[in-house]
Design a protein around this motif. Structure first.
Motif, PDB file in Angstrom:
ATOM      1  N   LEU A 434       0.918  -1.316  -0.178  1.00  9.27           N
ATOM      2  CA  LEU A 434      -0.039  -0.205  -0.030  1.00  9.27           C
ATOM      3  C   LEU A 434       0.899   1.304   0.056  1.00  9.27           C
ATOM      4  O   LEU A 434       0.609   2.178  -0.637  1.00  9.27           O
ATOM      5  CB  LEU A 434      -0.800   0.176   1.204  1.00  9.27           C
ATOM      6  CG  LEU A 434      -2.253  -1.069   1.095  1.00  9.27           C
ATOM      7  CD1 LEU A 434      -2.532  -1.072   2.471  1.00  9.27           C
ATOM      8  CD2 LEU A 434      -3.070  -0.660   0.167  1.00  9.27           C
ATOM      9  N   ALA A 443      -0.985   3.927   5.598  1.00  7.86           N
ATOM     10  CA  ALA A 443      -1.857   2.713   5.684  1.00  7.86           C
ATOM     11  C   ALA A 443      -1.367   1.927   6.876  1.00  7.86           C
ATOM     12  O   ALA A 443      -0.711   1.908   7.383  1.00  7.86           O
ATOM     13  CB  ALA A 443      -1.519   2.027   4.354  1.00  7.86           C
ATOM     14  N   CYS A 459      -8.015  -2.676   5.246  1.00 11.15           N
ATOM     15  CA  CYS A 459      -7.011  -1.564   5.436  1.00 11.15           C
ATOM     16  C   CYS A 459      -7.725  -0.344   5.509  1.00 11.15           C
ATOM     17  O   CYS A 459      -8.762  -0.153   5.246  1.00 11.15           O
ATOM     18  CB  CYS A 459      -6.072  -1.618   4.104  1.00 11.15           C
ATOM     19  SG  CYS A 459      -7.037  -1.367   2.646  1.00 11.15           S
ATOM     20  N   VAL A 461      -6.674   3.691   4.982  1.00  9.58           N
ATOM     21  CA  VAL A 461      -5.423   4.535   4.266  1.00  9.58           C
ATOM     22  C   VAL A 461      -5.838   5.964   4.307  1.00  9.58           C
ATOM     23  O   VAL A 461      -7.194   6.583   4.334  1.00  9.58           O
ATOM     24  CB  VAL A 461      -5.890   3.847   2.804  1.00  9.58           C
ATOM     25  CG1 VAL A 461      -5.084   5.188   1.926  1.00  9.58           C
ATOM     26  CG2 VAL A 461      -5.318   2.720   2.730  1.00  9.58           C
ATOM     27  N   LEU A 473      -7.612   0.655  -5.654  1.00  8.15           N
ATOM     28  CA  LEU A 473      -6.594   0.373  -4.692  1.00  8.15           C
ATOM     29  C   LEU A 473      -6.653  -0.875  -4.469  1.00  8.15           C
ATOM     30  O   LEU A 473      -5.557  -1.714  -4.283  1.00  8.15           O
ATOM     31  CB  LEU A 473      -6.739   1.062  -3.389  1.00  8.15           C
ATOM     32  CG  LEU A 473      -5.519   1.068  -2.556  1.00  8.15           C
ATOM     33  CD1 LEU A 473      -4.377   1.505  -2.863  1.00  8.15           C
ATOM     34  CD2 LEU A 473      -5.907   1.837  -1.231  1.00  8.15           C
ATOM     35  N   CYS A 477      -3.588  -3.910  -5.501  1.00  7.18           N
ATOM     36  CA  CYS A 477      -3.048  -4.779  -4.303  1.00  7.18           C
ATOM     37  C   CYS A 477      -3.287  -6.308  -4.934  1.00  7.18           C
ATOM     38  O   CYS A 477      -2.131  -7.009  -4.702  1.00  7.18           O
ATOM     39  CB  CYS A 477      -4.006  -4.864  -2.942  1.00  7.18           C
ATOM     40  SG  CYS A 477      -3.776  -3.539  -1.952  1.00  7.18           S
TER      41      CYS A 477
END
Length: 516
Positions: A434, A443, A459, A461, A473, A477
């Motif tokens: 991240l 993050a 997560c 952020v 995002l 990932c």
């Protein structure tokens, strides 16, 4: 004695006994031992010598068994790798592990072609054929073609008289890469003694014999399967019932057709079996033993499963650095739901405080372990090794307590670790990905409860601009992480909670989520 010597002796005594069934095709111990020797000779002819590292990029199949035992018989060190890892993850392990040869499924040829420039030390790619047309790829035109060898040809042309080098008990047999808090995987070096002793102690503890037929549904590249479901049965003449990819339907079919006696799985598997609509109470009646590990088995699921199928489930505990098993619920005494059981024979567990003193029964401390199963150290990481191996004890980092009858209970699996379907995910590993995104300021990653996987990754952020979306995002990932490590969701915050030194407080985030 080591694993390959034991296999050879077992094959000499019971050459015609089934070693495994794969796609309902039988392979005997004599046939398996012969294939192992021939493959070992094939590696030797390629220049693989004692101490060289050979990686296995394979799923559950005869290729894995022959590849691992063959490499060990050739004196090589085996590095099992999850074949669904991303190129970045695979590349790090192959390079950090100084891998000289890779044994891989032909389905991975396109991936290996792309990775080839980044793997200068890999001299041989041994391809296991599953598709005659290799997926429509003309392999003769690939840049990796000179490196490529056929697994089938190596076995077919190998010499049955190959004896292999003399292997010492303390020689490294397997390197298992396990994620660390730094975000980079660490290679736990397990010796021939480590693996043999743990397989023998587990098989003795669980009374595994040549009469057992063991469902092999756990991934073979995972140490839980490697010791409990593969090595332990094979050293006693048991029969493996190989499941290429876990599915409740296939497990039920194999149990019924072959009257399986042993099943081992992670809690997620037990949940899927329990929820399977066509699963009937009598379907698992042939099982004498069901084993759970890899993550804490919810007590409610344990009781529901046992009530429905009338099968006792025994929970245990282990970690890669201990080959892996240290505890199991005993078969000859009461099983305690929620407990990982007692120490297996020849292995000692105890709970200590911060200065290494054993704490009284009932108190929480760090679980430490010692025995012939404990690793020799982390590959090329002396400082990290010294941090966990102290005075002959392995410090697991797991918080636990012991009751007055010697039963252990895990209180918290490595403070911050997330366990997704039995697989370990370390927050820092995901956070590293991240942080590499240009639009991410900060993050933090935590695990949140999930009814199917046990936990999933979430997560938090802080982003630089509003253009960054959750979808974008998560897609990012997915390009850099194995599927089970990819966050399930993203929550954007103005700032992350921190303590006075600026450290992000993951526990605070987890508390907020659980209170919602």
């Amino acid at each position: 004695m080591n694993l390959t010597q034991q296999l050879h002796e077992t094959a000499a005594k019971m050459a015609g006994k089934p070693a495994y069934y794969f796609m309902d095709q039988e392979t005997t111990y004599g046939e398996l031992d012969g294939a192992v020797t021939k493959f070992a000779d094939g590696l030797h002819k390629l220049g693989i010598s004692k101490g060289d590292n050979v990686a296995l990029l394979l799923g559950n199949s005869p290729h894995f068994i022959i590849g691992m035992y063959g490499a060990l018989r050739a004196g090589a060190t085996v590095i099992p790798v999850n074949p669904i890892y991303t190129p970045d993850e695979i590349g790090f392990i192959l390079n950090n592990g100084d891998v000289k040869a890779v044994v891989a499924l032909d389905l991975l040829v396109p991936l290996l072609e792309k990775m080839n420039p980044a793997l200068p030390n890999v001299e041989h790619l041994i391809i296991c054929e599953t598709q005659e047309d290799h997926g429509g790829i003309d392999i003769s035109k690939l840049s990796i073609f000179p490196k490529m060898k056929s697994f089938t040809d190596l076995v077919a042309t190998g010499d049955l008289s190959f004896a292999g080098p003399i292997v010492d008990d303390e020689d490294t047999a397997v390197i298992l890469y396990t994620s660390g808090t730094t975000g980079k995987p660490k290679g736990a070096m397990l010796t021939h003694k480590n693996l043999y002793s743990n397989a023998k102690d587990v098989s003795d503890y669980l009374k595994i014999t040549g009469d057992d037929r063991v469902i092999t549904a756990l991934p073979m590249f995972h140490v839980f399967c490697l010791t409990v479901v593969l090595n332990a049965p094979l050293m006693n003449g048991g029969t493996l019932l190989i499941v290429p990819k876990f599915s409740p339907k296939e497990v039920f079919r194999l149990v019924e057709k072959y009257e399986a006696t042993v099943f081992a799985g992670v809690p997620t598997m037990y949940n899927f079996l329990y929820q399977y609509p066509d699963g009937n109470p009598e379907d698992l009646k042939s099982l004498r033993l069901s084993i759970s590990g890899g993550a804490a088995l919810p007590v409610a699921l344990l009781k529901d499963f046992e009530k429905k199928f009338n099968v006792r489930v025994s929970e245990g505990y282990g970690l890669s650095e201990a080959s892996p098993v240290t505890c199991f619920n005993p078969l000859d005494r009461p099983r305690k739901p929620g407990s990982i059981g007692t120490s297996i024979q020849n292995v000692e567990n105890k709970v200590v405080n911060e200065i290494g003193e054993e704490v009284p029964a009932g108190e929480v401390g760090e679980l430490i372990v010692r025995g012939p199963n404990v690793m020799k150290g982390y590959y090329k990481l002396p400082e990290e090794t010294a941090a966990v191996l102290k005075d002959g004890w392995l410090y697991t980092g797991d918080l636990a307590r012991m009751d007055d009858e010697g039963y252990f209970y895990i209180v918290d699996r490595k403070k911050e670790m997330i366990i997704v379907g039995g697989y370990n995910v370390y927050p820092r590993e995901v956070e590293e990905v991240l942080f590499a995104h240009p639009d991410v300021v900060e993050a933090a990653v935590i695990g949140v409860p999930d009814p199917n996987q046990g936990e999933v990754v979430q997560c938090f952020v802080v982003k630089k601009n509003d253009e960054l979306t959750e979808k974008a995002l998560l897609t990012y990932c997915a390009e850099h992480l194995a599927k089970y490590k990819v966050p399930k969701s993203v929550e954007f915050l103005e700032e992350l909670p921190k303590n006075t030194t600026g450290k992000i407080l993951r526990r605070s985030l987890k508390t907020q989520v659980l209170q919602k």
